[in-house]
Design a protein around this motif. Structure first.
Motif, mmCIF file in Angstrom:
data_model
loop_
_atom_site.group_PDB
_atom_site.id
_atom_site.type_symbol
_atom_site.label_atom_id
_atom_site.label_comp_id
_atom_site.label_asym_id
_atom_site.label_seq_id
_atom_site.Cartn_x
_atom_site.Cartn_y
_atom_site.Cartn_z
ATOM 1 N N SER A 49 32.846 21.754 44.889
ATOM 2 C CA SER A 49 32.704 21.462 43.600
ATOM 3 C C SER A 49 33.708 22.723 42.942
ATOM 4 O O SER A 49 33.432 24.014 43.712
ATOM 5 N N ASP A 50 33.991 22.928 41.853
ATOM 6 C CA ASP A 50 34.537 24.192 41.179
ATOM 7 C C ASP A 50 33.526 25.253 40.787
ATOM 8 O O ASP A 50 33.764 26.283 40.818
ATOM 9 N N GLU A 51 31.990 24.691 40.714
ATOM 10 C CA GLU A 51 31.044 25.443 40.389
ATOM 11 C C GLU A 51 30.821 26.533 41.731
ATOM 12 O O GLU A 51 30.070 27.578 41.298
ATOM 13 N N GLN A 52 31.317 26.256 42.573
ATOM 14 C CA GLN A 52 31.229 27.139 44.009
ATOM 15 C C GLN A 52 32.019 28.298 43.955
ATOM 16 O O GLN A 52 32.046 29.043 44.834
ATOM 17 N N ILE A 53 33.287 28.167 43.158
ATOM 18 C CA ILE A 53 34.250 29.131 43.253
ATOM 19 C C ILE A 53 33.581 30.459 42.802
ATOM 20 O O ILE A 53 33.036 30.641 41.561
ATOM 21 N N ASP A 54 33.613 31.526 43.489
ATOM 22 C CA ASP A 54 33.288 32.914 43.248
ATOM 23 C C ASP A 54 34.236 33.528 42.233
ATOM 24 O O ASP A 54 35.356 33.642 42.950
ATOM 25 N N ILE A 55 34.043 34.039 40.954
ATOM 26 C CA ILE A 55 35.118 34.683 40.301
ATOM 27 C C ILE A 55 34.568 35.950 39.870
ATOM 28 O O ILE A 55 33.526 36.302 39.425
ATOM 29 N N VAL A 56 35.407 37.176 40.021
ATOM 30 C CA VAL A 56 35.296 38.467 39.753
ATOM 31 C C VAL A 56 35.945 38.523 38.541
ATOM 32 O O VAL A 56 37.103 38.805 38.465
ATOM 33 N N VAL A 57 35.150 38.929 37.191
ATOM 34 C CA VAL A 57 35.748 39.034 35.966
ATOM 35 C C VAL A 57 36.100 40.576 35.777
ATOM 36 O O VAL A 57 35.305 41.525 36.146
ATOM 37 N N ASP A 58 37.335 40.917 35.267
ATOM 38 C CA ASP A 58 37.550 42.221 34.917
ATOM 39 C C ASP A 58 37.692 42.835 36.332
ATOM 40 O O ASP A 58 36.865 44.153 36.254
ATOM 41 N N GLY A 59 38.178 42.692 37.152
ATOM 42 C CA GLY A 59 38.014 43.147 38.650
ATOM 43 C C GLY A 59 39.278 43.858 39.043
ATOM 44 O O GLY A 59 40.215 43.769 38.511
ATOM 45 N N GLY A 60 38.886 44.598 40.312
ATOM 46 C CA GLY A 60 39.748 45.387 40.894
ATOM 47 C C GLY A 60 39.733 45.283 42.444
ATOM 48 O O GLY A 60 38.635 44.760 42.947
ATOM 49 N N ILE A 61 41.004 45.473 43.101
ATOM 50 C CA ILE A 61 40.999 45.369 44.611
ATOM 51 C C ILE A 61 41.282 46.767 45.093
ATOM 52 O O ILE A 61 42.065 47.293 44.886
ATOM 53 N N VAL A 62 40.535 47.285 46.256
ATOM 54 C CA VAL A 62 40.645 48.538 46.740
ATOM 55 C C VAL A 62 41.081 48.233 48.175
ATOM 56 O O VAL A 62 40.687 47.374 48.848
ATOM 57 N N VAL A 63 42.590 48.670 48.356
ATOM 58 C CA VAL A 63 43.260 48.477 49.375
ATOM 59 C C VAL A 63 43.352 49.507 50.228
ATOM 60 O O VAL A 63 43.620 50.660 49.614
ATOM 61 N N ASN A 64 43.115 49.545 51.584
ATOM 62 C CA ASN A 64 43.428 50.859 52.577
ATOM 63 C C ASN A 64 44.148 50.396 53.853
ATOM 64 O O ASN A 64 43.497 49.452 54.350
ATOM 65 N N ASP A 65 45.342 50.769 53.973
ATOM 66 C CA ASP A 65 46.215 50.315 55.281
ATOM 67 C C ASP A 65 46.359 49.058 55.295
ATOM 68 O O ASP A 65 46.298 48.375 56.479
ATOM 69 N N GLY A 66 46.680 48.520 54.323
ATOM 70 C CA GLY A 66 46.971 46.835 54.339
ATOM 71 C C GLY A 66 45.658 45.905 54.336
ATOM 72 O O GLY A 66 45.922 44.810 54.279
ATOM 73 N N THR A 67 44.584 46.511 54.396
ATOM 74 C CA THR A 67 43.439 45.702 54.219
ATOM 75 C C THR A 67 42.757 45.890 53.170
ATOM 76 O O THR A 67 42.524 47.081 52.247
ATOM 77 N N ILE A 68 41.810 44.849 52.688
ATOM 78 C CA ILE A 68 40.951 44.856 51.358
ATOM 79 C C ILE A 68 39.757 45.713 51.872
ATOM 80 O O ILE A 68 39.088 45.515 52.951
ATOM 81 N N GLN A 69 39.400 46.801 51.325
ATOM 82 C CA GLN A 69 38.362 47.503 51.389
ATOM 83 C C GLN A 69 36.796 47.229 50.467
ATOM 84 O O GLN A 69 36.122 47.193 50.919
ATOM 85 N N GLU A 70 37.320 46.799 49.033
ATOM 86 C CA GLU A 70 36.441 46.426 48.474
ATOM 87 C C GLU A 70 36.830 45.749 47.130
ATOM 88 O O GLU A 70 37.928 45.832 46.911
#
Length: 408
Positions: free
Chosen positions: A23-44
């Protein structure tokens, strides 16, 4: 290490299960978010301002305007290494000609085989890279690419070597698959089983020796290879150490069951799959891959994706981009149309083009946005992720990142 953002919405898909309906209610959404990347990998992943304040010395890659983020898309079934053009096939089919009539007039798969054999390596590499770049522009960061238009040792190896060469010239991840068992070539003097034995003894050992592919595919259909000979071939292929996948149930049912019985990674097409085989697929780890581009190109019914999901199957969606039955190549457009006809939720479609498709390729480090995964993601200039499917492919990808680096 760098922080990329802010994004209006980050659609992580992190909490979604591998199989069954969503269901669409299961989708996790981070609002006003950012992605921390280190050496090609998601850190946080988290709130952009919070991440910024917690990491004061981090490099900031600022995103202008309102954009949403999805995991990099995965096209798990394509035939984009080919020569020539089959526009005449499409015109003849729309004018009422049958598959057999088109083949007898010089069209069909054999036409693509002849064009591909006659094409130079330079030409094939150039057009393959052009198609890869188009897919990247759509937000597709992982692409399966099949051989299957060579159908002899020299030309199958030529195709696979070109795919390997293309990998060195693109940031996208290419997953090569040997489809020498596309159909028995007209110039092979022998039976179907003899041709399959030729693949096993003459082609696959060289593929393995040169490390050109770790996957093998076969087209099981009345016009190609029959069920029992195909099952024997697939089991022998597994014995050689290859993963296997199957063109199954495109026009006639039954071969999806074989795919499950031999432990195939995926059974692709499934337009003709019957209810009892849907249940059989749903109880297995074989991914059911819908190819709506082929349904649109041939005017055939769609894969019964709704029934498969309701039964608990793992359902992926791929483009089947090829010169004959699926010439469009636009995965988002195809998936949006499939969703309309099969009543698929947005969550089901996004899962089918990301982590579920990745599972069909045996890849576990892509398809979701979470710590430890590869930093492959795509952004769209909108404030609502639902607009991606709502616009049916006309909302273009804004930025595409592979291993945390912007490539488009």
């Amino acid at each position: 290490m760098k922080l990329i953002g802010p994004f209006k919405q980050i659609v992580t898909l992190a909490n979604l299960p591998l199989r069954g309906k969503l269901s669409d209610e299961q989708i996790d959404i981070v609002v006003d978010g950012g992605i921390v990347v280190n050496d090609g990998t998601i850190q946080e992943i988290g709130n952009f301002e919070t991440l910024k304040s917690e990491n004061q010395n981090i490099n900031i890659e600022t995103i202008e305007g309102e954009q949403i983020v999805l995991p990099g898309l995965v096209d798990s079934h394509t035939h984009i290494c080919f020569g020539g053009n089959r526009a005449n096939d499409f015109a003849m089919r729309n004018a009422g000609k049958t598959y057999l009539e088109i083949a007898e007039s010089g069209g069909g798969i054999w036409s693509s085989v002849q064009h591909t054999r006659n094409a130079s390596e330079e030409e094939l590499l150039k057009t393959l890279l052009e198609r890869i770049n188009f897919l990247i522009s759509l937000g597709i960061t992982t692409i399966e690419v099949k051989s299957g238009y060579g159908l002899d040792v020299e030309n199958e190896l030529k195709m696979l070597r070109i795919i390997k060469k293309a990998q060195g010239k693109t940031e996208a991840k290419l997953v090569p698959t040997c489809l020498s068992a596309h159909l028995k070539p007209r110039d092979f003097e022998g039976s179907n089983p003899e041709y399959l034995e030729y693949i096993l003894t003459e082609i696959l050992p060289k593929v393995k020796e040169e490390e050109l592919a770790t996957r093998v595919d076969i087209f099981i259909e009345k016009s190609a290879f029959q069920p029992e000979e195909s099952k024997y071939f697939l089991l022998k292929t597994k014995d050689l150490g290859f993963d296997i996948t199957v063109h199954a149930d495109q026009f006639t049912p039954g071969s999806s069951r074989i795919a499950v019985e031999v432990g195939a990674k995926s059974a692709d097409h499934l337009e003709a799959t019957i209810d009892e085989d849907i249940e059989f697929l749903a109880k297995s780890d074989t991914v059911a891959t819908a190819l709506p581009g082929a349904s649109l190109g041939l005017g055939e019914k769609f894969t019964p994706a709704r029934k498969l999901l309701d039964a608990g199957a793992i359902v992926a969606i791929a483009s089947d981009w090829n010169p004959g039955s699926a010439p469009m190549g636009n995965l988002i457009t195809q998936a949006s149309i499939l969703a309309t006809f099969e009543k698929l939720t947005t969550a089901e479609v996004l899962a089918g083009m990301t982590f579920r498709a990745a599972y069909a390729l045996g890849l576990e480090d892509i398809g979701k946005l979470e710590a430890g995964k590869k930093a492959d993601f795509v952004t769209f200039k909108t404030d609502n992720f639902q607009n991606v499917l709502y616009n049916q492919g006309s909302l273009n990808a804004e930025n595409v990142y592979i291993s945390g680096n912007q490539v488009h």
